[in-house]
Design a protein around this motif. Structure first.
Motif, PDB file in Angstrom:
ATOM      1  N   GLU A 126      -9.358 126.334  66.669  1.00 38.50           N
ATOM      2  CA  GLU A 126     -10.052 127.451  66.046  1.00 38.50           C
ATOM      3  C   GLU A 126     -11.540 127.154  65.939  1.00 38.50           C
ATOM      4  O   GLU A 126     -11.947 126.047  65.588  1.00 38.50           O
ATOM      5  N   GLY A 127     -12.347 128.145  66.253  1.00 41.99           N
ATOM      6  CA  GLY A 127     -13.777 127.932  66.147  1.00 41.99           C
ATOM      7  C   GLY A 127     -14.576 129.059  66.763  1.00 41.99           C
ATOM      8  O   GLY A 127     -14.041 130.111  67.113  1.00 41.99           O
ATOM      9  N   VAL A 128     -15.883 128.831  66.889  1.00 42.92           N
ATOM     10  CA  VAL A 128     -16.815 129.819  67.418  1.00 42.92           C
ATOM     11  C   VAL A 128     -17.545 129.205  68.606  1.00 42.92           C
ATOM     12  O   VAL A 128     -18.149 128.135  68.478  1.00 42.92           O
ATOM     13  N   ARG A 129     -17.452 129.853  69.750  1.00 44.51           N
ATOM     14  CA  ARG A 129     -18.231 129.429  70.915  1.00 44.51           C
ATOM     15  C   ARG A 129     -19.455 130.333  71.001  1.00 44.51           C
ATOM     16  O   ARG A 129     -19.365 131.538  70.862  1.00 44.51           O
ATOM     17  N   MET A 130     -20.598 129.757  71.265  1.00 44.69           N
ATOM     18  CA  MET A 130     -21.876 130.459  71.176  1.00 44.69           C
ATOM     19  C   MET A 130     -22.197 131.159  72.501  1.00 44.69           C
ATOM     20  O   MET A 130     -23.085 130.751  73.244  1.00 44.69           O
ATOM     21  N   ASP A 131     -21.462 132.232  72.813  1.00 43.71           N
ATOM     22  CA  ASP A 131     -21.635 132.927  74.084  1.00 43.71           C
ATOM     23  C   ASP A 131     -22.795 133.917  74.050  1.00 43.71           C
ATOM     24  O   ASP A 131     -23.233 134.361  72.976  1.00 43.71           O
ATOM     25  N   LEU A 132     -23.254 134.288  75.249  1.00 44.86           N
ATOM     26  CA  LEU A 132     -24.294 135.289  75.411  1.00 44.86           C
ATOM     27  C   LEU A 132     -23.875 136.279  76.482  1.00 44.86           C
ATOM     28  O   LEU A 132     -23.035 135.966  77.337  1.00 44.86           O
ATOM     29  N   SER A 133     -24.470 137.467  76.452  1.00 42.92           N
ATOM     30  CA  SER A 133     -24.273 138.463  77.508  1.00 42.92           C
ATOM     31  C   SER A 133     -25.644 138.912  77.993  1.00 42.92           C
ATOM     32  O   SER A 133     -26.609 138.943  77.210  1.00 42.92           O
ATOM     33  N   THR A 134     -25.722 139.261  79.283  1.00 39.60           N
ATOM     34  CA  THR A 134     -27.020 139.642  79.833  1.00 39.60           C
ATOM     35  C   THR A 134     -26.871 140.646  80.963  1.00 39.60           C
ATOM     36  O   THR A 134     -25.848 140.683  81.662  1.00 39.60           O
ATOM     37  N   SER A 135     -27.912 141.446  81.139  1.00 38.23           N
ATOM     38  CA  SER A 135     -28.004 142.318  82.312  1.00 38.23           C
ATOM     39  C   SER A 135     -28.961 141.737  83.344  1.00 38.23           C
ATOM     40  O   SER A 135     -29.169 142.329  84.408  1.00 38.23           O
ATOM     41  N   GLU A 136     -29.528 140.559  83.028  1.00 41.93           N
ATOM     42  CA  GLU A 136     -30.366 139.876  84.019  1.00 41.93           C
ATOM     43  C   GLU A 136     -29.497 139.391  85.170  1.00 41.93           C
ATOM     44  O   GLU A 136     -28.321 139.052  84.986  1.00 41.93           O
ATOM     45  N   ASP A 137     -30.054 139.334  86.362  1.00 39.58           N
ATOM     46  CA  ASP A 137     -29.313 138.867  87.530  1.00 39.58           C
ATOM     47  C   ASP A 137     -28.839 137.434  87.302  1.00 39.58           C
ATOM     48  O   ASP A 137     -29.646 136.532  87.031  1.00 39.58           O
ATOM     49  N   LEU A 138     -27.515 137.210  87.404  1.00 35.84           N
ATOM     50  CA  LEU A 138     -26.976 135.885  87.105  1.00 35.84           C
ATOM     51  C   LEU A 138     -27.460 134.823  88.082  1.00 35.84           C
ATOM     52  O   LEU A 138     -27.581 133.651  87.716  1.00 35.84           O
ATOM     53  N   ALA A 139     -27.737 135.217  89.309  1.00 33.94           N
ATOM     54  CA  ALA A 139     -28.246 134.244  90.279  1.00 33.94           C
ATOM     55  C   ALA A 139     -29.594 133.692  89.825  1.00 33.94           C
ATOM     56  O   ALA A 139     -29.874 132.492  89.955  1.00 33.94           O
TER      57      ALA A 139
END
Length: 215
Positions: A168-181
């Motif tokens: 159990e825990g929190v992973r510090m994820d992010l989301s973006t519309s920037e080009d992943l490459a």
């Protein structure tokens, strides 16, 4: 609830390294302690707070991430939580500002810091954040029903992922519309370990923990 922002809190042995990492990813430093040991990183939506684990008064362990929030008006939030049936809704003063804590009807604990205008001892960076980036924590093996209730009330439900994990825990994820490459090149050029799988990047942060960027 207008004015509530999602703001995971990471305890770390190296605030400067974590700050540099998050800046390379795409976040902007918003505020930091003049003595070091504390920084808040800003995305277009959401924030990440960094706290030196060695000076934590709550026993925060290196690498520990807690799901915390920030609000403009704790008194208004307290009234909302009282009306929704939350228990032990309390506000108190700490050296760095006011804090609200509450217990949801199913027992889940909520912590919210009030946004402070008092910058004594802190430096404010007014550089605007990159609107292409959002803080989207990933909660593993946790009380999804309880957290969903809280997030719906706070208006932040769409910013949180739920799923399985080793513990159990929190992973510090992010989301973006920037080009992943472009993000991949920037991170690998800076020496970070990154793996691309379809529309996501998995990165090892300076604390040795995974962060996933969702494209």
């Amino acid at each position: 609830m207008t004015g509530v922002v999602i703001r995971p809190l990471r305890f770390t042995n190296d605030v400067d390294a974590m700050r540099a990492f998050l800046e390379t990813v795409g976040l902007t430093a918003r505020i930091e302690s003049e003595r070091g040991g504390w920084a808040v990183m800003l995305a277009g939506q959401g924030m990440i707070a960094l706290h030196d684990a060695a000076t934590s008064s709550t026993g925060g362990r290196p690498g520990q991430t807690d799901l915390v929030f920030e609000a403009e008006d704790l008194d208004a939030l307290k009234a909302t939580l009282d009306d929704a049936g939350y228990a032990d809704v309390s506000i108190w003063d700490e050296a760095y500002g006011r804090i609200l804590s509450a217990i949801a009807p199913n027992g889940t604990k909520l912590w919210v810091d009030e946004r402070s205008e008092d910058l004594y001892g802190y430096r404010l960076n007014e550089t605007p954040p990159d609107d292409r980036w959002s803080v989207t924590p990933y909660l593993t093996d946790t009380d999804q029903a309880g957290w969903t209730q809280i997030l719906d009330l706070l208006g932040t439900r769409q910013q949180v992922y739920f799923g399985p994990g080793e513990k159990e825990g929190v992973r510090m994820d992010l989301s973006t519309s920037e080009d992943l490459a472009a993000v991949l090149r920037r991170l690998t050029d800076a020496g970070y370990q990154v793996t691309r799988t379809g529309g996501t990047l998995e990165i090892v942060d300076p604390d040795g923990l995974p962060m996933v960027v969702h494209g």
